[in-house]
Design a protein around this motif. Structure first.
Motif: not given
Length: 555
Positions: A295-305
């Motif tokens: 779940s962290h991978a999903m929202f953290k990659s969104l934060l970076f993008l």
């Protein structure tokens, strides 16, 4: 001519959902699949390449491939469609995804080593992509610290071979404790736990799509994934490693509260979440650690993008003090940015809430001492604090950049990727929880304990907001400490503490590598040789006194 970016994005997307359905099938039927490729036989030792597919590896592959498909689509706009440089970038990213897949699907230490080294090498190439001096230095730090992890893995590779095979999955209950410790320390370098933390914020010199893929969902979680694969309850439930990962959480959260570089703040928040996953592992909660990893991978990659789009439109400026009121000019990006920020805080009913809340509640049953428990909650509050600080600087404060700047969201395919990731940032947590039945156990807690998570998050939000009013609230030393990752950027922080807090010599503290490194040694050697030269040409009296001194020493 076919645009390679769109083509590969589509291929990765199709593969990701294939992995998802396979994972669901394996989870439902309870089977796992082993594919063996026989290479050659040497002295009754068969060399085989094995691919191991079960629901854990399939779900992780789904997340990695899905995020990389979004990142490739996003990069087509961010890196420019079609020139030699951007095609090189695309193939580097694909190489990275391939080596990640090698690592995920193998139950064999030798093939894990292939994927592990591939990750280190390709991430080095990606970090130095912009070819500036700071990129080269950052790449060097990244590469050298990851080398340290390879040493532990190589030693354990030779050690496990004495058991008769490299397929460690069959030997997990028979391996020596020391092998597990080697693997844990190797994973600590990859997942940037204390004392190997300094490379993760330095690796932000890479292009933003790389940061999104590599430093949120793949490279840094490789260490956690390896430990999930190697999990042995007797060795892993360990208070010392739990304390180290808790300190990583607190250190990175503190530093994120005093950082002004947008990408570094997000990198430090990744570090604190990695500390959470690791501490979860060392309490014996494997499934929850894996759940938080996904779940962290999903929202953290969104934060970076989203931060990439902001940097892109702000002419490359990464300072959050320059931003402000950007929600008027880029509403969609800000909306997605805030969704991911809230998910990171553990805001109720977003993706991060389900995994975080379950971890915190389960940790109450772990029997750890009160001090650890308070540190756990404290780091949770700090997460909310730096998230609201980021929100305040980027959206609530006034616009501080060039007054004639005209921002507008002309980001065609970037929109698509961040919207898809936003959907998963909202829904992935509850979907995964229902599918894997992680909430099947019944937790009975007193009311104050069950509501304390929400209270701590609320308190963290308040503290983060009030922190903006305190400019010089603490001593200068305190800001120095938190502004430089607790002095981990230096070669070693022990000397820094000694010099800085006892000597009060700032110059000596900042550049102690010059005093105690190669230059310092050559200086002391010269002094020593001068002394011996002076001693050898001196009078007989000195020799006589020295000989008496030596006789006394010997007696």
């Amino acid at each position: 001519m076919v645009n390679l970016y769109y083509m590969w994005s589509m291929v990765l997307f199709i593969f990701s959902f294939t992995f998802l359905f396979m994972g669901l099938y394996f989870l439902n039927t309870g089977v796992s699949l082993m594919l063996e490729w026989f290479l050659y036989m040497s002295n009754s030792m068969p060399m085989v390449y094995i691919v191991y597919m079960d629901w854990i590896s399939m779900f992780f592959s789904f997340v990695v491939f899905f995020i990389s498909s979004m990142v490739v689509l996003y990069s087509s706009v961010y890196m420019g469609d079609y020139n030699y440089s951007s095609i090189r970038f695309l193939f580097l990213v694909l190489l990275f995804v391939f080596s990640m897949l090698l690592m995920i699907l193998s139950p064999n230490l030798l093939s894990i080593m292939l994927g592990w080294d591939g990750l280190g090498l390709v991430s080095y190439c990606l970090v130095i992509y912009y070819s500036s001096l700071s990129s080269y230095l950052a790449g060097m730090i990244t590469c050298l610290i990851n080398r340290l992890g390879d040493i532990g893995l190589l030693i354990s590779l030779g050690w496990v071979f004495s058991y008769g095979s490299w397929n460690f999955l069959f030997y997990l209950n028979f391996l020596e404790k020391e092998i597990f410790y080697l693997i844990i320390i190797s994973s600590f370098t990859k997942s940037a736990q204390i004392p190997f933390s300094s490379w993760l914020p330095a690796a932000m010199a890479a292009p933003t799509p790389v940061s999104s893929l590599v430093h949120s969902s793949t490279l840094v979680t490789a260490g956690v994934y390896l430990l999930i694969r190697f999990f042995n309850y007797i060795v892993f439930v360990n208070s010392f490693f739990l304390f180290v990962s808790l300190m990583t959480m607190i250190m990175s959260s503190f530093c994120a509260n005093y950082e002004f570089d947008l990408k570094k703040i997000i990198a430090l928040s990744t570090l604190s979440q990695l500390g959470l996953m690791m501490s979860c592992l060392f309490m014996g909660l494997v499934d929850l650690s894996f759940f938080h990893l996904l779940s962290h991978a999903m929202f953290k990659s969104l934060l970076f993008l989203c931060s990439g789009i902001i940097i892109h439109l702000m002419s490359g400026s990464q300072d959050i003090r320059m931003m402000g009121s950007i929600c008027f000019s880029m509403p969609l990006t800000c909306c997605c940015f805030n969704i991911s920020n809230m998910a990171l805080c553990g805001f109720p009913f977003l993706s991060g809430f389900y995994s975080k809340d379950l971890i915190i509640e389960s940790s109450a049953f772990d029997g750890m001492n009160f001090m650890m428990f308070m540190l756990f909650y404290f780091s949770l509050g700090l997460t909310a604090s730096y998230s609201i600080r980021l929100f305040y600087y980027s959206i609530l404060s006034k616009f501080n950049f060039i007054s004639l700047m005209n921002l507008f969201e002309d980001i065609s395919y970037m929109k698509l990727s961040i919207m898809l990731l936003s959907f998963f940032s909202v829904s992935f947590g509850c979907m995964f929880m229902w599918l894997v039945n992680l909430d099947m156990f019944f937790l009975v807690m007193p009311f104050y304990l069950s509501i304390s998570t929400i209270l701590i998050v609320g308190l963290g939000l308040y503290v983060g907001y009030t922190l903006n009013d305190f400019k010089n609230f603490m001593f200068f030393t305190y800001y120095m400490l938190n502004g430089s990752m607790w002095f981990m950027y230096s070669y070693s922080y022990k000397f820094f503490y000694l010099n800085y807090f006892f000597g009060k010599n700032l110059h000596m503290g900042m550049f102690w590598g010059e005093y105690f490194g190669g230059m310092g040694i050559s200086y002391h050697l010269m002094k020593l040789s001068n002394f011996f030269q002076f001693y050898s040409i001196s009078t007989l009296k000195v020799f006589f006194v020295m000989s008496i001194f030596w006789v006394l020493m010997l007696m």
